[in-house]
Structures are given as structure tokens and as C-alpha cells.
Design a protein around this motif. Structure first.
Motif, PDB file in Angstrom:
ATOM      1  N   UNK A   1       0.830  -1.203   0.000  1.00 38.31           N
ATOM      2  CA  UNK A   1       0.000   0.000   0.000  1.00 38.31           C
ATOM      3  C   UNK A   1       0.868   1.257   0.000  1.00 38.31           C
ATOM      4  N   UNK A   2       1.931   1.241   0.790  1.00 42.79           N
ATOM      5  CA  UNK A   2       2.810   2.412   0.837  1.00 42.79           C
ATOM      6  C   UNK A   2       3.468   2.683  -0.508  1.00 42.79           C
ATOM      7  N   UNK A   3       3.841   1.631  -1.219  1.00 44.42           N
ATOM      8  CA  UNK A   3       4.430   1.811  -2.549  1.00 44.42           C
ATOM      9  C   UNK A   3       3.395   2.380  -3.510  1.00 44.42           C
ATOM     10  N   UNK A   4       2.193   1.815  -3.495  1.00 47.81           N
ATOM     11  CA  UNK A   4       1.129   2.310  -4.382  1.00 47.81           C
ATOM     12  C   UNK A   4       0.806   3.769  -4.048  1.00 47.81           C
ATOM     13  N   UNK A   5       0.747   4.078  -2.776  1.00 39.21           N
ATOM     14  CA  UNK A   5       0.473   5.453  -2.350  1.00 39.21           C
ATOM     15  C   UNK A   5       1.554   6.399  -2.885  1.00 39.21           C
ATOM     16  N   UNK A   6       2.803   5.972  -2.813  1.00 39.33           N
ATOM     17  CA  UNK A   6       3.895   6.805  -3.335  1.00 39.33           C
ATOM     18  C   UNK A   6       3.794   6.990  -4.852  1.00 39.33           C
ATOM     19  N   UNK A   7       3.346   5.974  -5.544  1.00 44.30           N
ATOM     20  CA  UNK A   7       3.156   6.080  -6.996  1.00 44.30           C
ATOM     21  C   UNK A   7       2.051   7.089  -7.297  1.00 44.30           C
ATOM     22  N   UNK A   8       0.930   6.988  -6.585  1.00 42.20           N
ATOM     23  CA  UNK A   8      -0.162   7.950  -6.766  1.00 42.20           C
ATOM     24  C   UNK A   8       0.356   9.369  -6.504  1.00 42.20           C
ATOM     25  N   UNK A   9       1.082   9.525  -5.401  1.00 44.16           N
ATOM     26  CA  UNK A   9       1.601  10.847  -5.024  1.00 44.16           C
ATOM     27  C   UNK A   9       2.527  11.392  -6.120  1.00 44.16           C
ATOM     28  N   UNK A  10       3.416  10.553  -6.620  1.00 42.18           N
ATOM     29  CA  UNK A  10       4.359  10.969  -7.646  1.00 42.18           C
ATOM     30  C   UNK A  10       3.647  11.359  -8.941  1.00 42.18           C
ATOM     31  N   UNK A  11       2.684  10.554  -9.360  1.00 50.89           N
ATOM     32  CA  UNK A  11       1.942  10.856 -10.595  1.00 50.89           C
ATOM     33  C   UNK A  11       1.160  12.161 -10.441  1.00 50.89           C
ATOM     34  N   UNK A  12       0.565  12.366  -9.274  1.00 55.16           N
ATOM     35  CA  UNK A  12      -0.150  13.619  -9.023  1.00 55.16           C
ATOM     36  C   UNK A  12       0.797  14.807  -9.144  1.00 55.16           C
ATOM     37  N   UNK A  13       1.959  14.666  -8.572  1.00 56.86           N
ATOM     38  CA  UNK A  13       2.950  15.732  -8.632  1.00 56.86           C
ATOM     39  C   UNK A  13       3.339  16.042 -10.077  1.00 56.86           C
ATOM     40  N   UNK A  14       3.527  15.013 -10.885  1.00 58.39           N
ATOM     41  CA  UNK A  14       3.886  15.193 -12.298  1.00 58.39           C
ATOM     42  C   UNK A  14       2.839  15.994 -13.059  1.00 58.39           C
ATOM     43  N   UNK A  15       1.565  15.827 -12.649  1.00 57.99           N
ATOM     44  CA  UNK A  15       0.455  16.475 -13.360  1.00 57.99           C
ATOM     45  C   UNK A  15      -0.060  17.714 -12.630  1.00 57.99           C
ATOM     46  N   UNK A  16       0.681  18.177 -11.628  1.00 61.69           N
ATOM     47  CA  UNK A  16       0.286  19.357 -10.843  1.00 61.69           C
ATOM     48  C   UNK A  16      -1.089  19.184 -10.206  1.00 61.69           C
ATOM     49  N   UNK A  17      -1.287  18.005  -9.626  1.00 61.86           N
ATOM     50  CA  UNK A  17      -2.530  17.692  -8.930  1.00 61.86           C
ATOM     51  C   UNK A  17      -2.185  17.460  -7.466  1.00 61.86           C
ATOM     52  N   UNK A  18      -2.973  18.027  -6.595  1.00 66.32           N
ATOM     53  CA  UNK A  18      -2.730  17.881  -5.158  1.00 66.32           C
ATOM     54  C   UNK A  18      -3.083  16.453  -4.732  1.00 66.32           C
ATOM     55  N   UNK A  19      -2.206  15.844  -3.956  1.00 68.41           N
ATOM     56  CA  UNK A  19      -2.419  14.490  -3.448  1.00 68.41           C
ATOM     57  C   UNK A  19      -2.773  14.597  -1.965  1.00 68.41           C
ATOM     58  N   UNK A  20      -3.877  13.975  -1.581  1.00 71.75           N
ATOM     59  CA  UNK A  20      -4.295  13.953  -0.179  1.00 71.75           C
ATOM     60  C   UNK A  20      -4.312  12.507   0.276  1.00 71.75           C
ATOM     61  N   UNK A  21      -3.534  12.216   1.301  1.00 71.87           N
ATOM     62  CA  UNK A  21      -3.433  10.867   1.862  1.00 71.87           C
ATOM     63  C   UNK A  21      -4.457  10.711   2.977  1.00 71.87           C
ATOM     64  N   UNK A  22      -5.486   9.938   2.720  1.00 73.37           N
ATOM     65  CA  UNK A  22      -6.520   9.697   3.724  1.00 73.37           C
ATOM     66  C   UNK A  22      -6.488   8.260   4.229  1.00 73.37           C
ATOM     67  N   UNK A  23      -5.345   7.611   4.129  1.00 75.87           N
ATOM     68  CA  UNK A  23      -5.248   6.224   4.573  1.00 75.87           C
ATOM     69  C   UNK A  23      -5.285   6.100   6.085  1.00 75.87           C
ATOM     70  N   UNK A  24      -4.971   7.149   6.780  1.00 73.57           N
ATOM     71  CA  UNK A  24      -4.919   7.083   8.247  1.00 73.57           C
ATOM     72  C   UNK A  24      -6.185   7.587   8.905  1.00 73.57           C
ATOM     73  N   UNK A  25      -7.153   8.029   8.132  1.00 77.00           N
ATOM     74  CA  UNK A  25      -8.377   8.552   8.736  1.00 77.00           C
ATOM     75  C   UNK A  25      -9.515   7.560   8.657  1.00 77.00           C
TER      76      UNK A  25
END
Length: 162
Positions: free
Chosen positions: A138-162
Motif C-alpha cells: 500500500x505504501x508503494x502504491x500510495x507513493x506512486x499515486x503521489x508521484x503521478x499527481x505531482x507530475x500532473x500538478x494535482x494535489x495528493x491527499x493521503x486519507x489512509x490514516x483517517x
């Protein structure tokens, strides 16, 4: 045209900038919130606003612009961003998850929402759909999502802990 430059500018109603902002807001609303038939019904009023802008352009010696078409084209480009983001997330995830964990990546196993409000784009990532665990995968997938969002200038919000 840089829609945001005009869309959120405070300008007097009826002014050139006010009319551009109003046209952008209306087209964005009709394009994203109503059925195509309602959009088509609103088109004459949108064209009337466009005509006012064209008359102003003509009065100061500028070439004729087709504002509705320009705005629609830019909104289409915005919509394509989500498609490109998802393609990149799937492509990166398939390669990386297979390489690290020797498993196939299935995007349907993960919960997330892509949202746009007032031209702000963000992706909220919730983790696995079926269970509330946080593991290395999950942490790897989350990092991939975060990285792709960054590439496309999209804000990434991590709600896995809520």
C-alpha cells in the motif's frame, strides 16, 4: 487563454474582464453539471456574451476571437489531465508492483477520488477498498499515486490514516 486568470478575477459586472469571467464560469458549469441538451439550450445566451466580447475586441482593433471555442478547448484539456493521470498511475504501478512484489497491480483494489472544484484539482487516496490495513505494498502504491499527481500538478491527499 489561461482560464484561471479570468475566472477568479474580481472585475465589475459588464466590463471586459467581468464578461470573460462570466462566460468561463457559465461554460464550465454547463459543461460539467448539466445534460448536453441543457448546454445546447444555453448556447445562444453564451454566444450573445461572446458577441459582446468580440465587439469590444473589434472596437480596439483586435482580431476576432471565438471565445466559446477557446474556453471549450481549454476545458477539454483540463478533462484530459485526469485521463493522463490515471494512465500514468496504472502504468507506473504495474511495472513497479510487479518488479518489487512479483504481483499484478489491479487499480480496482484501491479507493480514491479525483475531484475538481473552482479549477483546483486533487486526488484523495483512501487505501485498499476491501480492508483497512497499511502494508508495504500500500505504501508503494500510495507513493506512486503521489508521484503521478505531482507530475500532473494535482494535489495528493493521503486519507489512509483517517
Amino acid at each position: 487563454m489561461e482560464l484561471l486568470q479570468y475566472e477568479f478575477t474580481t472585475a465589475p459586472k459588464g466590463s471586459y474582464l467581468g464578461n470573460i469571467g462570466e462566460l468561463i464560469k457559465k461554460i464550465r458549469y454547463y459543461r460539467t453539471n448539466v445534460p448536453i441538451e441543457e448546454f445546447k439550450a444555453a448556447l445562444p445566451s453564451l454566444k450573445l456574451l461572446e458577441q459582446r466580447l468580440q465587439e469590444f475586441d473589434d472596437s480596439i482593433g483586435l482580431m476576432k476571437r471565438y471565445y466559446v471555442d477557446e474556453i471549450m478547448e481549454e476545458l477539454q484539456q483540463e478533462a484530459e489531465v485526469e485521463g493522463k493521470l490515471m494512465v500514468d498511475i496504472e502504468r507506473f504501478s504495474k511495472i513497479i508492483i510487479n518488479t518489487i512484489f512479483r504481483e499484478e497491480f489491479v487499480i480496482k483494489e484501491f479507493a480514491f477520488d479525483f475531484r475538481i472544484k473552482e479549477a483546483v484539482k486533487w486526488l484523495e487516496f483512501y487505501g485498499y477498498k476491501s480492508e483497512q490495513i497499511i502494508d508495504e505494498r500500500l505504501n508503494v502504491v500510495k507513493d506512486i499515486f503521489r508521484s503521478a499527481c505531482s507530475m500532473h500538478n494535482i494535489i495528493f491527499i493521503d486519507s489512509t490514516l483517517t
